[in-house]
Design a protein around this motif. Structure first.
Motif, PDB file in Angstrom:
ATOM      1  N   ASP A   1      -5.505   9.136  -3.897  1.00 47.88           N
ATOM      2  CA  ASP A   1      -6.380   8.744  -2.796  1.00 47.88           C
ATOM      3  C   ASP A   1      -7.006   7.394  -3.138  1.00 47.88           C
ATOM      4  OD1 ASP A   1      -9.384   8.731  -1.685  1.00 47.88           O
ATOM      5  OD2 ASP A   1      -8.107   9.880  -0.313  1.00 47.88           O
ATOM      6  N   PRO A   2      -6.956   6.422  -2.230  1.00 50.58           N
ATOM      7  CA  PRO A   2      -7.456   5.082  -2.566  1.00 50.58           C
ATOM      8  C   PRO A   2      -8.950   5.046  -2.860  1.00 50.58           C
ATOM      9  CG  PRO A   2      -6.941   5.251  -0.226  1.00 50.58           C
ATOM     10  CD  PRO A   2      -6.406   6.485  -0.864  1.00 50.58           C
ATOM     11  N   ASP A   3      -9.703   5.984  -2.322  1.00 47.96           N
ATOM     12  CA  ASP A   3     -11.142   6.003  -2.575  1.00 47.96           C
ATOM     13  C   ASP A   3     -11.485   6.809  -3.827  1.00 47.96           C
ATOM     14  OD1 ASP A   3     -11.724   4.488  -0.247  1.00 47.96           O
ATOM     15  OD2 ASP A   3     -11.499   6.307   0.968  1.00 47.96           O
ATOM     16  N   ARG A   4     -10.817   7.937  -4.000  1.00 40.11           N
ATOM     17  CA  ARG A   4     -11.122   8.806  -5.141  1.00 40.11           C
ATOM     18  C   ARG A   4     -10.443   8.329  -6.427  1.00 40.11           C
ATOM     19  NH1 ARG A   4      -8.943  13.194  -3.261  1.00 40.11           N
ATOM     20  NH2 ARG A   4      -7.032  12.968  -4.468  1.00 40.11           N
ATOM     21  N   ASP A   5      -9.228   7.778  -6.292  1.00 43.12           N
ATOM     22  CA  ASP A   5      -8.428   7.370  -7.459  1.00 43.12           C
ATOM     23  C   ASP A   5      -7.959   5.925  -7.291  1.00 43.12           C
ATOM     24  OD1 ASP A   5      -8.246  10.290  -8.280  1.00 43.12           O
ATOM     25  OD2 ASP A   5      -7.057  10.336  -6.433  1.00 43.12           O
ATOM     26  N   PRO A   6      -8.871   4.970  -7.181  1.00 41.33           N
ATOM     27  CA  PRO A   6      -8.453   3.599  -6.843  1.00 41.33           C
ATOM     28  C   PRO A   6      -7.498   2.979  -7.859  1.00 41.33           C
ATOM     29  CG  PRO A   6     -10.738   3.644  -7.592  1.00 41.33           C
ATOM     30  CD  PRO A   6     -10.331   5.072  -7.387  1.00 41.33           C
ATOM     31  N   ASP A   7      -7.679   3.272  -9.145  1.00 40.37           N
ATOM     32  CA  ASP A   7      -6.806   2.656 -10.146  1.00 40.37           C
ATOM     33  C   ASP A   7      -5.389   3.225 -10.073  1.00 40.37           C
ATOM     34  OD1 ASP A   7      -8.787   0.979 -11.125  1.00 40.37           O
ATOM     35  OD2 ASP A   7      -9.507   2.464 -12.565  1.00 40.37           O
ATOM     36  N   TRP A   8      -5.277   4.544 -10.008  1.00 37.11           N
ATOM     37  CA  TRP A   8      -3.944   5.138  -9.923  1.00 37.11           C
ATOM     38  C   TRP A   8      -3.298   4.836  -8.571  1.00 37.11           C
ATOM     39  CZ3 TRP A   8      -1.449   5.938 -14.012  1.00 37.11           C
ATOM     40  CH2 TRP A   8      -2.069   6.406 -15.175  1.00 37.11           C
ATOM     41  N   TRP A   9      -4.111   4.697  -7.536  1.00 40.27           N
ATOM     42  CA  TRP A   9      -3.574   4.295  -6.235  1.00 40.27           C
ATOM     43  C   TRP A   9      -2.957   2.898  -6.338  1.00 40.27           C
ATOM     44  CZ3 TRP A   9      -2.700   6.437  -1.523  1.00 40.27           C
ATOM     45  CH2 TRP A   9      -2.436   5.565  -0.457  1.00 40.27           C
ATOM     46  N   ALA A  10      -3.640   1.989  -7.019  1.00 43.20           N
ATOM     47  CA  ALA A  10      -3.123   0.630  -7.175  1.00 43.20           C
ATOM     48  C   ALA A  10      -1.824   0.629  -7.975  1.00 43.20           C
ATOM     49  CB  ALA A  10      -4.166  -0.251  -7.860  1.00 43.20           C
ATOM     50  N   ILE A  11      -1.764   1.457  -9.019  1.00 46.74           N
ATOM     51  CA  ILE A  11      -0.563   1.513  -9.852  1.00 46.74           C
ATOM     52  C   ILE A  11       0.601   2.118  -9.076  1.00 46.74           C
ATOM     53  CG2 ILE A  11       0.428   2.657 -11.879  1.00 46.74           C
ATOM     54  CD1 ILE A  11      -2.403   2.309 -13.174  1.00 46.74           C
ATOM     55  N   ALA A  12       0.360   3.238  -8.392  1.00 50.62           N
ATOM     56  CA  ALA A  12       1.423   3.864  -7.604  1.00 50.62           C
ATOM     57  C   ALA A  12       1.892   2.930  -6.491  1.00 50.62           C
ATOM     58  CB  ALA A  12       0.935   5.190  -7.022  1.00 50.62           C
ATOM     59  N   SER A  13       0.963   2.205  -5.878  1.00 49.89           N
ATOM     60  CA  SER A  13       1.327   1.274  -4.806  1.00 49.89           C
ATOM     61  C   SER A  13       2.214   0.154  -5.343  1.00 49.89           C
ATOM     62  CB  SER A  13       0.065   0.679  -4.174  1.00 49.89           C
ATOM     63  OG  SER A  13      -0.688   1.667  -3.502  1.00 49.89           O
ATOM     64  N   ALA A  14       1.874  -0.367  -6.523  1.00 49.49           N
ATOM     65  CA  ALA A  14       2.668  -1.449  -7.106  1.00 49.49           C
ATOM     66  C   ALA A  14       4.074  -0.969  -7.460  1.00 49.49           C
ATOM     67  CB  ALA A  14       1.968  -2.000  -8.345  1.00 49.49           C
ATOM     68  N   LEU A  15       4.173   0.235  -8.020  1.00 55.64           N
ATOM     69  CA  LEU A  15       5.491   0.764  -8.379  1.00 55.64           C
ATOM     70  C   LEU A  15       6.330   1.033  -7.132  1.00 55.64           C
ATOM     71  CD1 LEU A  15       4.489   3.230 -11.248  1.00 55.64           C
ATOM     72  CD2 LEU A  15       5.540   0.967 -11.475  1.00 55.64           C
ATOM     73  N   ALA A  16       5.704   1.598  -6.108  1.00 53.91           N
ATOM     74  CA  ALA A  16       6.426   1.849  -4.856  1.00 53.91           C
ATOM     75  C   ALA A  16       6.876   0.539  -4.224  1.00 53.91           C
ATOM     76  CB  ALA A  16       5.538   2.632  -3.889  1.00 53.91           C
ATOM     77  N   GLY A  17       6.018  -0.471  -4.286  1.00 50.51           N
ATOM     78  CA  GLY A  17       6.381  -1.769  -3.731  1.00 50.51           C
ATOM     79  C   GLY A  17       7.541  -2.405  -4.463  1.00 50.51           C
ATOM     80  N   GLU A  18       7.593  -2.209  -5.773  1.00 52.19           N
ATOM     81  CA  GLU A  18       8.712  -2.742  -6.559  1.00 52.19           C
ATOM     82  C   GLU A  18      10.026  -2.090  -6.138  1.00 52.19           C
ATOM     83  OE1 GLU A  18      10.348  -1.845 -10.958  1.00 52.19           O
ATOM     84  OE2 GLU A  18       8.269  -2.546 -10.903  1.00 52.19           O
TER      85      GLU A  18
ATOM     86  N   GLU B   1       0.859  -1.177   0.000  1.00 52.36           N
ATOM     87  CA  GLU B   1       0.000   0.000   0.000  1.00 52.36           C
ATOM     88  C   GLU B   1       0.899   1.230   0.000  1.00 52.36           C
ATOM     89  OE1 GLU B   1      -3.405   0.811   0.072  1.00 52.36           O
ATOM     90  OE2 GLU B   1      -3.689  -1.250  -0.615  1.00 52.36           O
ATOM     91  N   LEU B   2       0.655   2.132  -0.917  1.00 57.49           N
ATOM     92  CA  LEU B   2       1.453   3.342  -1.005  1.00 57.49           C
ATOM     93  C   LEU B   2       1.438   4.081   0.328  1.00 57.49           C
ATOM     94  CD1 LEU B   2       3.008   5.329  -2.908  1.00 57.49           C
ATOM     95  CD2 LEU B   2       0.811   6.481  -3.249  1.00 57.49           C
ATOM     96  N   ARG B   3       2.621   4.411   0.813  1.00 56.86           N
ATOM     97  CA  ARG B   3       2.738   5.178   2.054  1.00 56.86           C
ATOM     98  C   ARG B   3       3.246   6.574   1.707  1.00 56.86           C
ATOM     99  NH1 ARG B   3       4.660   0.124   3.361  1.00 56.86           N
ATOM    100  NH2 ARG B   3       6.855   0.719   3.172  1.00 56.86           N
ATOM    101  N   VAL B   4       2.343   7.536   1.738  1.00 56.76           N
ATOM    102  CA  VAL B   4       2.708   8.916   1.416  1.00 56.76           C
ATOM    103  C   VAL B   4       3.391   9.532   2.629  1.00 56.76           C
ATOM    104  CG1 VAL B   4       1.852  11.187   0.771  1.00 56.76           C
ATOM    105  CG2 VAL B   4       0.785   9.133  -0.196  1.00 56.76           C
TER     106      VAL B   4
END
Length: 330
Positions: free
Chosen positions: A56-73, A26-29
């Protein structure tokens, strides 16, 4: 959320979607996001636009998922050298992406700054090198705004920044260097440094030589378990065809003479090198496919390199990224 489905919904092509790796993260800002952005060399205007485009995970769920995956990588690979199989950069976002999408990659990088700073400290990297290295984020944003007229980082594919923010790439003087494993078919056989030339000004020969000498000594201290076997460079700057257009005493030609070129591996996409030179050398927006006459007509003709680029392509030829091994470094 499934990152591949999210990438499809926001408009990534099938080829680009497969680049995203499902990572449990999960993206940690960071709470100190604005201060970290300033530390990363991001100017005030871009800082404000990025903060306004916080995912924002509620407002931008798709971009949140993408940013989270990239940060996790980036977090998963923190401290690792690039494997001998290489590294595929992050793809450019669709051109109609929202502001949140244009900054998604930047948020993924920023989330890892605290861990990167600790890694640098543990390895004995001086703060001057750390600052120069992570200032790439500000540089990418400035270039993005200059080239596309929009704030963000997303319309350009990102190769170097993810490596810098995981500790695989360092800027030292005129060049930056990527720690890379050397493989010969049955595992890791050694380590080499890939030399890059950031578009930060003239390619001064003395500054280049000083950078290489400093890097060799620095990596011996920072990564003693990775003895350097060679230094290599892959760049449009090493295309020997440039000698047909540039003076023999030009910085680019003098830089070329320091390398032994490997044989050319002709790319499947003949326009790949054309787009690379246009994007990196001329810092212009590039089309997805082959360059058209309309694309060439839009290239300014103020510099020798700009004129050479257009003349060469209009003659029916192509530019190529070439790989060379640095000579005389040890």
């Amino acid at each position: 959320m499934d990152v591949l489905s999210a990438a499809e919904r926001v408009g990534f092509s099938e080829r680009d979607r497969v680049r995203f790796q499902p990572v449990e993260n999960e993206l940690r800002v960071p709470d100190e996001a604005e201060a970290l952005l300033e530390y990363c060399g991001v100017n005030a205007a871009d800082r404000q636009e990025m903060l306004a485009a916080r995912p924002d995970p509620d407002r931008d769920p798709d971009w949140w998922a993408i940013a989270s995956a990239l940060a996790g990588e980036v977090e998963r690979d923190l401290g690792l050298a690039v494997p001998s199989t290489g590294f595929r950069g992050w793809p450019a976002v669709p051109r109609d992406a929202s502001a949140v999408g244009l900054f998604a990659g930047a948020w993924a990088l920023l989330a890892n700054v605290p861990r990167l700073l600790q890694l640098h400290a543990d390895r004995g990297v001086p703060e001057s090198v750390t600052v120069a290295t992570i200032s790439a984020l500000g540089g990418v944003m400035a270039t993005h705004r200059q080239v596309f007229g929009r704030a963000g980082v997303g319309l350009m594919p990102l190769w170097g920044p993810p490596l810098r923010f995981r500790g695989a790439d360092y800027e030292i003087g005129r060049h930056d260097y990527t720690r890379t494993q050397l493989g010969l078919g049955d595992g890791v056989s050694g380590h080499l440094l890939l030399i890059h030339i950031p578009p930060t000004g003239p390619l001064d020969v003395q500054a280049s030589e000083e950078s290489v000498a400093t890097a060799v000594e620095s990596f011996k201290r920072w990564y003693p378990e990775e003895p350097i076997a060679a230094l290599a460079c892959h760049s449009w700057l090493l295309d020997p065809q440039l000698a047909e257009y540039l003076r023999p005493d030009s910085n680019i030609i003098r830089f070329q003479r320091r390398f032994d070129l490997l044989p050319l591996l002709t790319p499947e996409d003949q326009s790949e090198g054309d787009r690379e030179l246009m994007r990196l050398g001329l810092q212009l927006p590039v089309p997805d496919g082959a360059l058209t006459e309309e694309d060439l007509a839009g290239v300014p003709q103020d510099s020798t390199l700009q004129r050479a680029f257009v003349t060469h392509l209009r003659s029916g030829r192509h530019w190529y990224g070439r790989t060379g091994m640095l000579t005389g470094w040890n």
